[in-house]
Design an enzyme around this catalytic site. Structure first.
Site, mmCIF file in Angstrom:
data_model
loop_
_atom_site.group_PDB
_atom_site.id
_atom_site.type_symbol
_atom_site.label_atom_id
_atom_site.label_comp_id
_atom_site.label_asym_id
_atom_site.label_seq_id
_atom_site.Cartn_x
_atom_site.Cartn_y
_atom_site.Cartn_z
ATOM 1 N N CYS A 38 -3.445 1.375 6.947
ATOM 2 C CA CYS A 38 -3.758 0.777 8.256
ATOM 3 C C CYS A 38 -4.264 1.790 9.247
ATOM 4 C CB CYS A 38 -2.522 0.086 8.794
ATOM 5 S SG CYS A 38 -2.158 -1.279 7.742
ATOM 6 N N GLU A 89 4.252 -4.434 12.544
ATOM 7 C CA GLU A 89 3.345 -3.289 12.376
ATOM 8 C C GLU A 89 2.156 -3.797 11.579
ATOM 9 O OE1 GLU A 89 3.121 -0.303 13.529
ATOM 10 O OE2 GLU A 89 4.977 -0.446 14.684
ATOM 11 N N ASN A 115 0.811 -1.235 0.000
ATOM 12 C CA ASN A 115 0.000 0.000 0.000
ATOM 13 C C ASN A 115 0.837 1.275 0.000
ATOM 14 O OD1 ASN A 115 0.729 -0.695 2.629
ATOM 15 N ND2 ASN A 115 -1.117 0.195 3.536
HETATM 16 N N1 LIG Z 1 -0.184 -2.759 7.957
HETATM 17 C C1 LIG Z 1 -0.253 -2.516 6.647
HETATM 18 O O1 LIG Z 1 0.320 -1.558 6.192
HETATM 19 C C2 LIG Z 1 -0.990 -3.444 5.740
HETATM 20 C C3 LIG Z 1 -2.039 -4.234 6.171
HETATM 21 N N2 LIG Z 1 -2.679 -5.022 5.297
HETATM 22 C C4 LIG Z 1 -3.844 -5.801 5.773
HETATM 23 O O2 LIG Z 1 -3.742 -7.106 5.280
HETATM 24 C C5 LIG Z 1 -4.877 -7.451 4.497
HETATM 25 C C6 LIG Z 1 -4.467 -8.386 3.376
HETATM 26 O O3 LIG Z 1 -3.425 -7.812 2.626
HETATM 27 P P1 LIG Z 1 -2.201 -8.707 2.143
HETATM 28 O O4 LIG Z 1 -1.479 -8.030 1.069
HETATM 29 O O5 LIG Z 1 -2.709 -10.069 1.852
HETATM 30 O O6 LIG Z 1 -1.262 -8.678 3.458
HETATM 31 P P2 LIG Z 1 -0.190 -9.758 3.896
HETATM 32 O O7 LIG Z 1 0.034 -9.618 5.344
HETATM 33 O O8 LIG Z 1 -0.552 -11.096 3.369
HETATM 34 O O9 LIG Z 1 1.134 -9.318 3.093
HETATM 35 C C7 LIG Z 1 2.114 -8.418 3.592
HETATM 36 C C8 LIG Z 1 3.505 -8.942 3.235
HETATM 37 O O10 LIG Z 1 3.744 -10.192 3.883
HETATM 38 C C9 LIG Z 1 4.131 -11.201 2.932
HETATM 39 N N3 LIG Z 1 3.655 -12.479 3.423
HETATM 40 C C10 LIG Z 1 2.427 -13.038 3.248
HETATM 41 N N4 LIG Z 1 2.352 -14.218 3.895
HETATM 42 C C11 LIG Z 1 3.557 -14.413 4.493
HETATM 43 C C12 LIG Z 1 4.099 -15.446 5.315
HETATM 44 N N5 LIG Z 1 3.389 -16.510 5.657
HETATM 45 N N6 LIG Z 1 5.367 -15.302 5.764
HETATM 46 C C13 LIG Z 1 6.090 -14.216 5.458
HETATM 47 N N7 LIG Z 1 5.642 -13.204 4.668
HETATM 48 C C14 LIG Z 1 4.382 -13.296 4.194
HETATM 49 C C15 LIG Z 1 3.499 -10.725 1.643
HETATM 50 O O11 LIG Z 1 4.113 -11.309 0.523
HETATM 51 C C16 LIG Z 1 3.710 -9.223 1.748
HETATM 52 O O12 LIG Z 1 5.033 -8.888 1.389
HETATM 53 C C17 LIG Z 1 -5.444 -6.120 4.073
HETATM 54 O O13 LIG Z 1 -6.804 -6.201 3.790
HETATM 55 C C18 LIG Z 1 -5.163 -5.289 5.279
HETATM 56 O O14 LIG Z 1 -6.143 -5.542 6.231
HETATM 57 C C19 LIG Z 1 -2.248 -5.125 4.010
HETATM 58 C C20 LIG Z 1 -1.215 -4.375 3.538
HETATM 59 C C21 LIG Z 1 -0.543 -3.434 4.378
HETATM 60 O O1 LIG Z 2 3.344 7.696 6.401
HETATM 61 C C1 LIG Z 2 3.263 6.721 5.825
HETATM 62 C C2 LIG Z 2 2.552 5.558 6.244
HETATM 63 C C3 LIG Z 2 2.792 4.955 7.441
HETATM 64 C C4 LIG Z 2 2.086 3.805 7.760
HETATM 65 C C5 LIG Z 2 1.148 3.336 6.888
HETATM 66 S S1 LIG Z 2 0.215 1.960 7.298
HETATM 67 O O2 LIG Z 2 -0.598 2.401 8.426
HETATM 68 O O3 LIG Z 2 1.121 0.893 7.715
HETATM 69 O O4 LIG Z 2 -0.607 1.595 6.158
HETATM 70 C C6 LIG Z 2 0.917 3.939 5.701
HETATM 71 C C7 LIG Z 2 1.626 5.068 5.385
#
Ligand SMILES: NC(=O)C1=CN([C@@H]2O[C@H](COP(=O)(O)OP(=O)(O)OC[C@H]3O[C@@H](n4cnc5c(N)ncnc54)[C@H](O)[C@@H]3O)[C@@H](O)[C@H]2O)C=CC1
Ligand SMILES: O=Cc1ccc(S(=O)(=O)O)cc1
Length: 487
Positions: free
Chosen positions: A288, A254, A156
């Site tokens: 997030c 995070e 994102n």
């Molecule tokens: N905190 C944040 O900034 C984010 C939160 N999300 C949340 O996650 C939901 C699903 O999004 P996804 O892209 O599927 O998130 P995800 O948590 O699956 O992916 C995030 C990262 O982790 C990696 N990953 C996935 N499974 C893994 C594993 N078992 N071991 C190690 N690495 C792994 C992915 O390839 C990616 O690089 C979203 O709807 C949202 O709720 C998604 C993206 C960013």
């Molecule tokens: O400032 C950028 C920033 C920081 C955190 C996130 S998220 O909450 O992890 O999506 C997005 C943008």
């Protein structure tokens, strides 16, 4: 960039100090808005991860021994080059990740700032002296690098969320394995590798290994990886946390959020609705920290909803590469279906649709729901889409209880003309970050950033907190002469 890129040095490759073919094959780079192929990246296999982790461990020793000012200079020079290449980063962010142009430009700006601050960390005091009860002894307590840091980043804000770990980890003397998401492997991977390659970071110190869960899992489990910094979903974060706990490996998580935007009866509703539109709809709500639950005092709820609906209806949703748009596409079809399921199930359960609720492909209209109850999916789940669910309350105590009823605890906002009342409420919220008379999507790289509860493992990014995250402490005592013991 209308035809797939095959000429870039990263095309179809991974970065291990040079660009090499990946044993995991290649993956297409897809445009979020159209699904068009833009190029391809290498996919790192577990064997690639193994070789990368071993060579990173070897390279880290000389890197940690490099004078701090030289490490800082490399990070600063990479920041300068990022600024020079801002247009290229933004273009990829727009096409690969569906970001609107201002979001892509903003991400370059904050990443640049964050890199400058990371570079400065290398020159800060790196320890303390403690008195000793032993005559002739000096106690030093110093921060030393961890070794190899595995950084697993999401799609994102792929540039910033990778770099907020990569830059401080490097500046403080660690080697880094960066595993970007395959949906953002250019913006958050290949272009970052190329930056550090071009400023002369020694080979092996940063390696970029695009891939999916299997690649990430191999990074997490590798014995040469001493710390994992993960940003992404709470579900995956829990798995990583479980493994690292068992392996006694340092971990920074995070994770998700379901952030409350609280509007009290004395709020400035124009300001609050502007904050609500920005905090709820920016980057299609795929943040997030997004305002995910709008908790509004009953006496102002109708007026607040009307103002937010008016703002939502003025927003243009479209392909950000084709022309200016306020909102671009959601990242993929799965996320679109998920957002729509949450909206339709909530309406079926009694929520009122005031705006949006429809989509063409991945282009989801900014949506406002009222009469949202705590047992509806729009209240209970992290939506990660452009949806503003409104729930009413009658007292400050009820607002706090509603806000705290989520397992998440990342960010929150409170709107009130009384700073004292808002501050009192802030101290009762289970939230790592609270913004008064603003919205929850806020980040200043000099201020420690992070969540409580299911939003993370308690660590913080930014400012001095990055030193705690990306180093470990060591006590060294020095005695003037050899100590004598009874035997
Ligand atoms: N905190 C944040 O900034 C984010 C939160 N999300 C949340 O996650 C939901 C699903 O999004 P996804 O892209 O599927 O998130 P995800 O948590 O699956 O992916 C995030 C990262 O982790 C990696 N990953 C996935 N499974 C893994 C594993 N078992 N071991 C190690 N690495 C792994 C992915 O390839 C990616 O690089 C979203 O709807 C949202 O709720 C998604 C993206 C960013
Ligand atoms: O400032 C950028 C920033 C920081 C955190 C996130 S998220 O909450 O992890 O999506 C997005 C943008």
């Amino acid at each position: 960039m209308n035809t797939p890129v095959k000429t870039e040095r990263w095309s179809g490759k991974i970065f291990t100090g040079s660009w090499v073919a990946a044993r995991g094959g290649v993956a297409p780079v897809l445009e979020a808005a159209t699904g068009a192929a833009l190029g391809e990246v290498g996919v790192a296999s577990p064997e690639d991860v193994d070789a990368a982790a071993r060579s990173a461990q070897a390279a880290q020793k000389a890197w940690a021994a490099t004078p701090f000012d030289q490490r800082a200079a490399i990070v600063r020079e990479a920041a300068r080059l990022l600024k020079e290449r801002a247009a290229e980063f933004t273009q990829w962010n727009v096409r690969e990740c569906g970001s609107i142009v201002p979001k892509g430009e903003w991400e370059v700006g904050i990443t640049h700032e964050q890199m400058q601050q990371a570079a400065a960390l290398a020159g800060l005091p790196n320890g303390m002296m403690f008195p000793s009860s032993v005559p002739g002894r000096t106690n030093l307590w110093q921060r030393v690098p961890l070794g190899v840091v595995g950084v697993i980043a999401p799609w994102n804000f792929p540039l910033f969320l990778a770099m907020r770990s990569v830059a401080p980890a490097l500046a403080l003397g660690n080697a880094v394995l960066l595993k970007p998401d395959l949906q953002s492997a250019v913006t958050g991977g290949a272009l970052i590798a190329r930056l550090f390659e071009d400023v002369g970071l020694p080979p092996g110190v940063l390696q970029v290994l695009p891939g999916g869960p299997a690649t990430g899992d191999a990074v997490v489990r590798h014995p040469c990886v001493n710390m994992v910094s993960f940003t992404g979903s709470t579900a995956v974060g829990r798995q990583i946390g479980e493994f690292c706990g068992r392996a006694l490996k340092k971990v920074a998580l995070e994770l998700g959020g379901n952030n409350a935007m609280i509007v009290l009866d004395d709020a400035d509703l124009d300001g609050a609705s502007s904050c609500a539109a920005w905090g709820g709809f920016l980057h299609q709500g795929q943040i997030c920290m997004a305002a995910g639950r709008h908790l509004v005092h009953r006496s102002v709820a109708d007026a607040y909803a009307a103002k937010l609906v008016e703002r939502a209806k003025k927003l243009y949703v479209g392909d950000p590469h084709a022309g200016p748009a306020h909102l671009g596409p959601l990242i993929n079809d799965r996320q679109t279906e998920r957002v729509h399921r949450i909206v339709t199930e909530s309406i079926a359960a009694g929520a009122t649709l005031l705006a949006g609720g429809t989509h063409e492909g991945r282009f989801y209209q900014p949506t406002v729901l009222s009469n949202v109850a705590v047992d509806m999916p729009a209240f209970a789940e992290e939506i990660f889409g452009p949806v503003a669910p409104i729930t009413v309350f009658d007292t400050d105590e009820e607002a706090v209880a509603l806000a705290n009823s989520s397992e998440y605890g990342l960010a929150a906002a409170i709107h009130s003309k009384s700073t004292a009342r808002a501050l009192r409420m802030a101290s009762q919220l289970k939230s790592g970050m609270v913004h008064i008379n603003d919205q929850p999507v806020n980040c200043e790289p000099q201020v420690p950033f992070g969540g409580m509860g299911a939003s993370g493992s308690g660590g913080r990014f930014g400012g001095p907190a990055s030193i705690d995250e990306f180093t470990q402490a060591q006590w060294v005592s020095v005695s003037e002469k050899a100590a004598q013991y009874p035997f």
